[in-house]
Design a protein around this motif. Structure first.
Motif, PDB file in Angstrom:
ATOM      1  N   LEU A 241       4.776  -2.203   9.886  1.00 35.12           N
ATOM      2  CA  LEU A 241       3.647  -1.621   9.162  1.00 35.12           C
ATOM      3  C   LEU A 241       3.461  -0.193   9.638  1.00 35.12           C
ATOM      4  O   LEU A 241       3.453   0.068  10.844  1.00 35.12           O
ATOM      5  N   GLU A 242       3.335   0.721   8.701  1.00 30.36           N
ATOM      6  CA  GLU A 242       3.104   2.116   9.042  1.00 30.36           C
ATOM      7  C   GLU A 242       2.199   2.749   7.995  1.00 30.36           C
ATOM      8  O   GLU A 242       1.993   2.200   6.907  1.00 30.36           O
ATOM      9  N   ALA A 243       1.638   3.893   8.343  1.00 28.92           N
ATOM     10  CA  ALA A 243       0.736   4.605   7.442  1.00 28.92           C
ATOM     11  C   ALA A 243       1.019   6.093   7.549  1.00 28.92           C
ATOM     12  O   ALA A 243       1.495   6.576   8.582  1.00 28.92           O
ATOM     13  N   THR A 304       3.602  10.302   9.270  1.00 27.93           N
ATOM     14  CA  THR A 304       3.957   8.885   9.184  1.00 27.93           C
ATOM     15  C   THR A 304       3.854   8.258  10.571  1.00 27.93           C
ATOM     16  O   THR A 304       4.574   8.642  11.491  1.00 27.93           O
ATOM     17  N   ILE A 307       2.259   1.485  12.898  1.00 33.88           N
ATOM     18  CA  ILE A 307       1.093   0.732  13.344  1.00 33.88           C
ATOM     19  C   ILE A 307       1.495  -0.582  13.997  1.00 33.88           C
ATOM     20  O   ILE A 307       0.855  -1.031  14.948  1.00 33.88           O
ATOM     21  N   CYS A 308       2.565  -1.187  13.514  1.00 30.47           N
ATOM     22  CA  CYS A 308       2.945  -2.515  14.014  1.00 30.47           C
ATOM     23  C   CYS A 308       4.461  -2.631  14.080  1.00 30.47           C
ATOM     24  O   CYS A 308       5.167  -2.210  13.151  1.00 30.47           O
ATOM     25  N   LYS A 321       0.014  -7.981   5.969  1.00 27.65           N
ATOM     26  CA  LYS A 321       0.170  -6.547   6.215  1.00 27.65           C
ATOM     27  C   LYS A 321      -1.014  -5.760   5.653  1.00 27.65           C
ATOM     28  O   LYS A 321      -1.514  -4.823   6.289  1.00 27.65           O
ATOM     29  N   LEU A 322      -1.462  -6.142   4.459  1.00 27.29           N
ATOM     30  CA  LEU A 322      -2.621  -5.467   3.874  1.00 27.29           C
ATOM     31  C   LEU A 322      -3.867  -5.662   4.733  1.00 27.29           C
ATOM     32  O   LEU A 322      -4.650  -4.725   4.947  1.00 27.29           O
ATOM     33  N   ARG A 325      -3.600  -3.534   7.854  1.00 25.27           N
ATOM     34  CA  ARG A 325      -3.855  -2.118   7.561  1.00 25.27           C
ATOM     35  C   ARG A 325      -5.347  -1.865   7.384  1.00 25.27           C
ATOM     36  O   ARG A 325      -5.871  -0.831   7.817  1.00 25.27           O
ATOM     37  N   TYR A 326      -6.026  -2.815   6.759  1.00 26.53           N
ATOM     38  CA  TYR A 326      -7.475  -2.669   6.590  1.00 26.53           C
ATOM     39  C   TYR A 326      -8.205  -2.798   7.926  1.00 26.53           C
ATOM     40  O   TYR A 326      -9.224  -2.134   8.154  1.00 26.53           O
ATOM     41  N   CYS A 329      -9.049   0.893  11.601  1.00 25.89           N
ATOM     42  CA  CYS A 329      -9.896   1.911  10.969  1.00 25.89           C
ATOM     43  C   CYS A 329      -9.650   3.261  11.636  1.00 25.89           C
ATOM     44  O   CYS A 329      -9.822   3.399  12.855  1.00 25.89           O
TER      45      CYS A 329
END
Length: 337
Positions: A241-243, A304, A307-308, A321-322, A325-326, A329
């Motif tokens: 997981l990345e953002a 980029t 996160i995980c 995953k969603l 991500r939520y 924060c």
């Protein structure tokens, strides 16, 4: 009281609260049209000016308020500029930060600019104009004066805060008073903030002890899956997981209830898969499922950002995953003074 009011802090929040108030006034005016203005007018005191003179009177008063607000904003801007220049010449950036906080500088400027914006826009009374075009405007003359009263109260609070701001500025340029202000800032702001940050970081990094291990002990099982927060290992090339962040942000909070629910689901699936594989191969043990979150609290990141990461075990589902991500924060990092 002043700090409580100015805890709103930002221009957008001031404008947002005022827009909400205007919508309430519009709703009340629409209600008056629908359910009878005459009945409501009987409960209101008489107005000491003719109805035909109301718009001109409100326009004149609004002009005076705009002039007063511009004067206040000029005084505040000049004071902030002078103190900042003096402090920068002395290489006292920390003192500037202390001064901005103690004098409510950011909040005062935001409030003054917001009120000035409101006064300029309300010269046209946009909400009431829309109601008139829709034929839902009441003939009662109480709604515009009510908003004018709100403007007067807001301006009065700004005046009181400017007086406090000037008093703080005059004390801040004196060495003894500046030292007292600095010590009070350290005791009331810096130390509690640092202590809170350390406790939150410790709770975040030790969260795995209360997520997977407690569930395993309650079930009477050995803890065969591991999770870590704020730790880095030999990370795989691709993150689970990345953002992507276009501005500098930092991890501000984590909804651990959501994270715990996701990780328990992942752990149960992983251990079930591990037991099935061991039974099919006729051998015990196996590779320990591992999942970790390398990002730490209150550390700025940009671009980029992973996160995980995961090593072995079942794959996370799209829903999980969603939710993860939520649960993490992020808050945009404000530029330092």
């Amino acid at each position: 009281m002043l700090r409580g009011f100015f805890s709103i802090a930002t221009f957008a929040r001031f404008i947002g609260l005022y827009v909400c108030l205007c919508l309430l006034v519009v709703a009340a005016e629409t209600f008056a049209v629908q359910f009878g203005e005459q009945e409501i007018a009987q409960w209101l005191p008489p107005v000491p000016w003719p109805l035909s003179d109301q718009d001109a009177l409100l326009l004149n008063i609004s002009g005076y308020l705009i002039g007063a607000q511009v004067g206040l904003l000029s005084v505040v801007s000049i004071s902030i500029a002078l103190v900042s220049l003096i402090a920068q010449r002395e290489n006292a950036e920390t003192d500037v930060k202390v001064y901005y906080h103690e004098a409510l500088a950011f909040e005062l400027v935001a409030s003054n600019v917001a009120l000035l914006t409101v006064l300029c826009l309300q010269l046209l009374w946009p909400f009431q104009t829309v109601l008139s075009l829709l034929g839902a405007s009441a003939t009662l003359i109480t709604f515009k004066p009510f908003l004018l009263g709100v403007h007067l109260v807001w301006l009065t609070l700004n005046l009181l805060t400017v007086a406090f701001f000037i008093a703080t500025t005059l004390r801040f340029v004196q060495d003894k008073s500046r030292q007292e202000i600095r010590e009070r800032y350290i005791v009331n702001i810096t130390h509690p903030s640092e202590l809170s940050a350390r406790m939150r970081r410790s709770a975040y990094r030790n969260a795995s002890l209360s997520i997977l291990r407690s569930a395993s002990e309650a079930a009477g099982q050995d803890d065969q899956a591991a999770v870590f927060f704020g730790s880095r290992f030999d990370e795989p090339q691709d993150a689970v997981l990345e953002a992507t962040f276009h501005h500098s942000v930092m991890l501000h909070d984590v909804h651990m209830g959501i994270v715990k629910w996701v990780l328990l689901r992942w752990k149960n699936r992983s251990l079930r898969t591990l037991r099935d594989a061991a039974r099919d191969e006729g051998m015990g043990g196996g590779r320990r499922p591992l999942i970790w979150f390398p990002i730490d609290l209150n550390l700025p990141v940009q671009g980029t950002t992973p996160i995980c990461f995961q090593r072995h075990g079942a794959e996370l589902t799209r829903l999980e995953k969603l939710l993860l991500r939520y649960a993490f924060c992020f808050r945009r990092v404000r530029d330092e003074v």
